[in-house]
Design a protein around this motif. Structure first.
Motif, PDB file in Angstrom:
ATOM      1  N   ASP A  93       0.826  -1.211   0.000  1.00  0.00           N
ATOM      2  CA  ASP A  93       0.000   0.000   0.000  1.00  0.00           C
ATOM      3  C   ASP A  93       0.858   1.258   0.000  1.00  0.00           C
ATOM      4  O   ASP A  93       0.668   2.165  -0.823  1.00  0.00           O
ATOM      5  CB  ASP A  93      -0.943   0.008   1.207  1.00  0.00           C
ATOM      6  N   ASN A  94       1.804   1.330   0.963  1.00  0.00           N
ATOM      7  CA  ASN A  94       2.657   2.531   1.007  1.00  0.00           C
ATOM      8  C   ASN A  94       4.006   2.322   0.351  1.00  0.00           C
ATOM      9  O   ASN A  94       4.882   3.181   0.420  1.00  0.00           O
ATOM     10  CB  ASN A  94       2.841   3.026   2.445  1.00  0.00           C
ATOM     11  N   ARG A  95       4.187   1.142  -0.274  1.00  0.00           N
ATOM     12  CA  ARG A  95       5.377   0.823  -1.076  1.00  0.00           C
ATOM     13  C   ARG A  95       6.671   0.982  -0.278  1.00  0.00           C
ATOM     14  O   ARG A  95       7.597   1.672  -0.672  1.00  0.00           O
ATOM     15  CB  ARG A  95       5.423   1.665  -2.353  1.00  0.00           C
ATOM     16  N   THR A  96       6.693   0.351   0.878  1.00  0.00           N
ATOM     17  CA  THR A  96       7.904   0.354   1.705  1.00  0.00           C
ATOM     18  C   THR A  96       8.258  -1.081   2.076  1.00  0.00           C
ATOM     19  O   THR A  96       7.408  -1.975   2.048  1.00  0.00           O
ATOM     20  CB  THR A  96       7.712   1.169   2.994  1.00  0.00           C
ATOM     21  N   VAL A  97       9.523  -1.269   2.437  1.00  0.00           N
ATOM     22  CA  VAL A  97       9.979  -2.583   2.875  1.00  0.00           C
ATOM     23  C   VAL A  97      10.843  -2.402   4.115  1.00  0.00           C
ATOM     24  O   VAL A  97      11.657  -1.479   4.191  1.00  0.00           O
ATOM     25  CB  VAL A  97      10.754  -3.325   1.758  1.00  0.00           C
ATOM     26  N   GLN A  98      10.647  -3.273   5.104  1.00  0.00           N
ATOM     27  CA  GLN A  98      11.471  -3.270   6.309  1.00  0.00           C
ATOM     28  C   GLN A  98      12.191  -4.607   6.408  1.00  0.00           C
ATOM     29  O   GLN A  98      11.630  -5.653   6.066  1.00  0.00           O
ATOM     30  CB  GLN A  98      10.617  -3.059   7.561  1.00  0.00           C
ATOM     31  N   PHE A  99      13.427  -4.547   6.890  1.00  0.00           N
ATOM     32  CA  PHE A  99      14.234  -5.761   7.002  1.00  0.00           C
ATOM     33  C   PHE A  99      14.946  -5.776   8.345  1.00  0.00           C
ATOM     34  O   PHE A  99      15.489  -4.765   8.781  1.00  0.00           O
ATOM     35  CB  PHE A  99      15.265  -5.810   5.867  1.00  0.00           C
ATOM     36  N   ARG A 100      14.927  -6.944   9.010  1.00  0.00           N
ATOM     37  CA  ARG A 100      15.666  -7.119  10.259  1.00  0.00           C
ATOM     38  C   ARG A 100      16.380  -8.458  10.208  1.00  0.00           C
ATOM     39  O   ARG A 100      15.875  -9.424   9.624  1.00  0.00           O
ATOM     40  CB  ARG A 100      14.725  -7.081  11.469  1.00  0.00           C
ATOM     41  N   THR A 101      17.545  -8.522  10.826  1.00  0.00           N
ATOM     42  CA  THR A 101      18.267  -9.788  10.911  1.00  0.00           C
ATOM     43  C   THR A 101      18.878  -9.948  12.291  1.00  0.00           C
ATOM     44  O   THR A 101      19.278  -8.958  12.920  1.00  0.00           O
ATOM     45  CB  THR A 101      19.366  -9.888   9.839  1.00  0.00           C
ATOM     46  N   ASN A 102      18.967 -11.197  12.749  1.00  0.00           N
ATOM     47  CA  ASN A 102      19.571 -11.495  14.044  1.00  0.00           C
ATOM     48  C   ASN A 102      21.040 -11.898  13.939  1.00  0.00           C
ATOM     49  O   ASN A 102      21.684 -12.168  14.950  1.00  0.00           O
ATOM     50  CB  ASN A 102      18.798 -12.617  14.747  1.00  0.00           C
ATOM     51  N   LEU A 103      21.580 -11.980  12.698  1.00  0.00           N
ATOM     52  CA  LEU A 103      22.996 -12.303  12.473  1.00  0.00           C
ATOM     53  C   LEU A 103      23.428 -13.560  13.232  1.00  0.00           C
ATOM     54  O   LEU A 103      24.033 -13.486  14.300  1.00  0.00           O
ATOM     55  CB  LEU A 103      23.895 -11.122  12.864  1.00  0.00           C
ATOM     56  N   LYS A 104      23.106 -14.699  12.648  1.00  0.00           N
ATOM     57  CA  LYS A 104      23.485 -15.979  13.236  1.00  0.00           C
ATOM     58  C   LYS A 104      24.332 -16.765  12.253  1.00  0.00           C
ATOM     59  O   LYS A 104      24.423 -16.444  11.081  1.00  0.00           O
ATOM     60  CB  LYS A 104      22.233 -16.788  13.611  1.00  0.00           C
ATOM     61  N   GLY A 105      24.945 -17.828  12.770  1.00  0.00           N
ATOM     62  CA  GLY A 105      25.670 -18.752  11.899  1.00  0.00           C
ATOM     63  C   GLY A 105      27.121 -18.393  11.690  1.00  0.00           C
ATOM     64  O   GLY A 105      27.717 -17.617  12.445  1.00  0.00           O
ATOM     65  N   ASP A 106      27.706 -18.966  10.632  1.00  0.00           N
ATOM     66  CA  ASP A 106      29.139 -18.771  10.378  1.00  0.00           C
ATOM     67  C   ASP A 106      29.392 -17.437   9.682  1.00  0.00           C
ATOM     68  O   ASP A 106      28.468 -16.674   9.400  1.00  0.00           O
ATOM     69  CB  ASP A 106      29.704 -19.952   9.572  1.00  0.00           C
ATOM     70  N   ILE A 107      30.681 -17.167   9.390  1.00  0.00           N
ATOM     71  CA  ILE A 107      31.079 -15.870   8.832  1.00  0.00           C
ATOM     72  C   ILE A 107      30.384 -15.610   7.501  1.00  0.00           C
ATOM     73  O   ILE A 107      29.878 -14.513   7.245  1.00  0.00           O
ATOM     74  CB  ILE A 107      32.610 -15.801   8.658  1.00  0.00           C
ATOM     75  N   ASP A 108      30.357 -16.624   6.613  1.00  0.00           N
ATOM     76  CA  ASP A 108      29.722 -16.433   5.303  1.00  0.00           C
ATOM     77  C   ASP A 108      28.238 -16.152   5.436  1.00  0.00           C
ATOM     78  O   ASP A 108      27.694 -15.307   4.710  1.00  0.00           O
ATOM     79  CB  ASP A 108      29.944 -17.673   4.422  1.00  0.00           C
TER      80      ASP A 108
END
Length: 406
Positions: free
Chosen positions: A269-284
């Motif tokens: 509707d308002n043409r926006t995107v939100q992104f969040r990450t918890n940063l898990k796992g190995d370096i790659d």
């Protein structure tokens, strides 16, 4: 001709009887000119049509007040005597009806009600016990009596949960778990929830304790599709697999990543995107998440199942962890990957699961490469690895590197 008190009362009772006659599940006992203190009869609810006593579900005590005062039409408020409220409390509640009778036409009436359980009565009396009466807010009765039948069934349902003991029960700790209880029409339980108030309970052991009556306007209702598999990526990132749900036909929610550590919300509707990450796992894996975020923020690059959504604006993208910004995290892990690769150390280190002392060692290692200090030999220990680093004339090197040994 002015109506006398008895005429007004009988006109109100007649209109309520007529309304209830349309339900084959409700039997009303509404005697005229009833002198019983605080109560004016009862409504008996049955599980099936026919009013057979073997199918009786319960009996709700009622009070009826008929009035020609138009104030009930304007603000839906009506005074209830404190003495009556105390009596209702001792009898586990009441269904209280206020019926407006048009003095110019006694067949024109409007019915209002308030289903008062122990919690409601206790809340109404709080701090007002010394008053003669309290003005309470009433609801317009449902247009269809079959809908109002659910109000009566919920009244009986909650009577089983609300006891004087549960209202007096004091918890040692602030409650954190709550449950909402109500009865709805089979196959369409949301219908009741959208029109009528409901009770929120906390549970102490097996004891449900009412804490709030929630009105429909205090709730937000939404539709949500079943989960679907989805593939998404940005211009420079790898392809991620995830699960997509759509809320209210306009919000796309996607959980993706090796650990479902990434959350993406696209609002069409308002043409926006939100992104969040918890940063898990190995370096790659951490780098892949940060590269995705970087592309999203700087280039507006986003593809979902191959559909280009680059015109949608990224907002509120954030990464959790001990870094001031995602750019700082991205630069750090790029440098760390280069250093570990150059020194033949595997990248399968779960960075955020390392103990604090190991994380500090890796931070110091990266800083030493970026800002070489005085000549010295340092030994870095992390994740079971030992890395000896020699700094000479601002050159940083592993003393076991083949070129150095030669």
């Amino acid at each position: 001709m002015a109506l006398n008190k008895k005429q007004i009362e009988e006109a109100g009772i007649a209109s309520l009887k007529q309304y209830l006659l349309d339900s084959p599940y409700i039997d009303s006992d509404l005697p005229s000119n009833d002198k019983t203190p605080s109560f004016d009869g009862s409504l008996t609810i049955y599980t099936t049509p026919g009013l057979k006593k073997k199918n009786m579900k319960g009996i709700a005590a009622i009070q009826i007040k008929s009035t020609t005062n138009k104030s009930i039409l304007k603000n839906r408020k009506f005074p209830v005597e404190v003495a009556d409220l105390n009596n209702y409390f001792h009898q586990s509640g009441v269904i209280f009806f206020v019926i407006y009778v048009n003095p110019n036409n006694i067949r024109q009436t409007k019915i209002y009600y308030k289903d008062m359980l122990l919690f409601d009565i206790k809340e109404a009396l709080k701090g007002k016990e010394a008053q003669q009466s309290i003005k309470l807010e009433f609801e317009k009765i449902d247009e269809n009596v079959s809908d109002f039948r659910l109000v009566l069934e919920n009244f009986l349902y909650h009577q089983d949960f609300q006891s004087k003991f549960s209202l007096q029960h004091v918890q040692e700790k602030e409650p954190t778990n709550f449950v909402m209880k109500w009865i709805g029409e089979k196959g369409n339980q949301m219908k009741y929830m959208q029109k009528h108030s409901m009770f929120l309970y906390t549970v102490d052991g097996n004891l449900p304790i009412p804490v709030k009556r929630i009105k429909p306007e205090e709730l937000q209702f939404f539709t949500k599709t079943e989960e679907e598999s989805v593939v998404l990526n940005t211009k420079n990132s790898i392809k991620f697999s995830g699960k997509k749900t759509i809320i209210n036909n306009s919000i796309i929610e996607i959980l993706f990543g090796q650990y479902n550590e990434n959350y993406l919300e696209v609002n069409t509707d308002n043409r926006t995107v939100q992104f969040r990450t918890n940063l898990k796992g190995d370096i790659d894996n951490i780098l892949n998440c940060l590269i995705f975020m970087d592309d999203l923020n700087k280039n507006g690059s986003l593809y979902i199942d191959g559909h280009d959504l680059s015109s949608i604006e990224a907002t509120n993208s954030e990464a959790s962890g001990s870094f001031g910004s995602y750019e700082e995290a991205l630069n750090f892990f790029k440098d760390l990957k280069t250093i570990l690769s150059d020194n033949h150390i595997p990248l399968n280190i779960n960075f955020f699961e390392l103990p604090d002392k190991d994380i500090q060692q890796l931070n110091d290692l990266v800083n030493n490469y970026i800002f070489p200090g005085e000549d010295r030999l340092m030994k870095y220990e992390f994740a079971g690895y030992i890395l000896p680093i020699l700094t000479v004339n601002k050159n940083v090197m592993n003393i076991f590197d083949d070129n150095i040994v030669n």
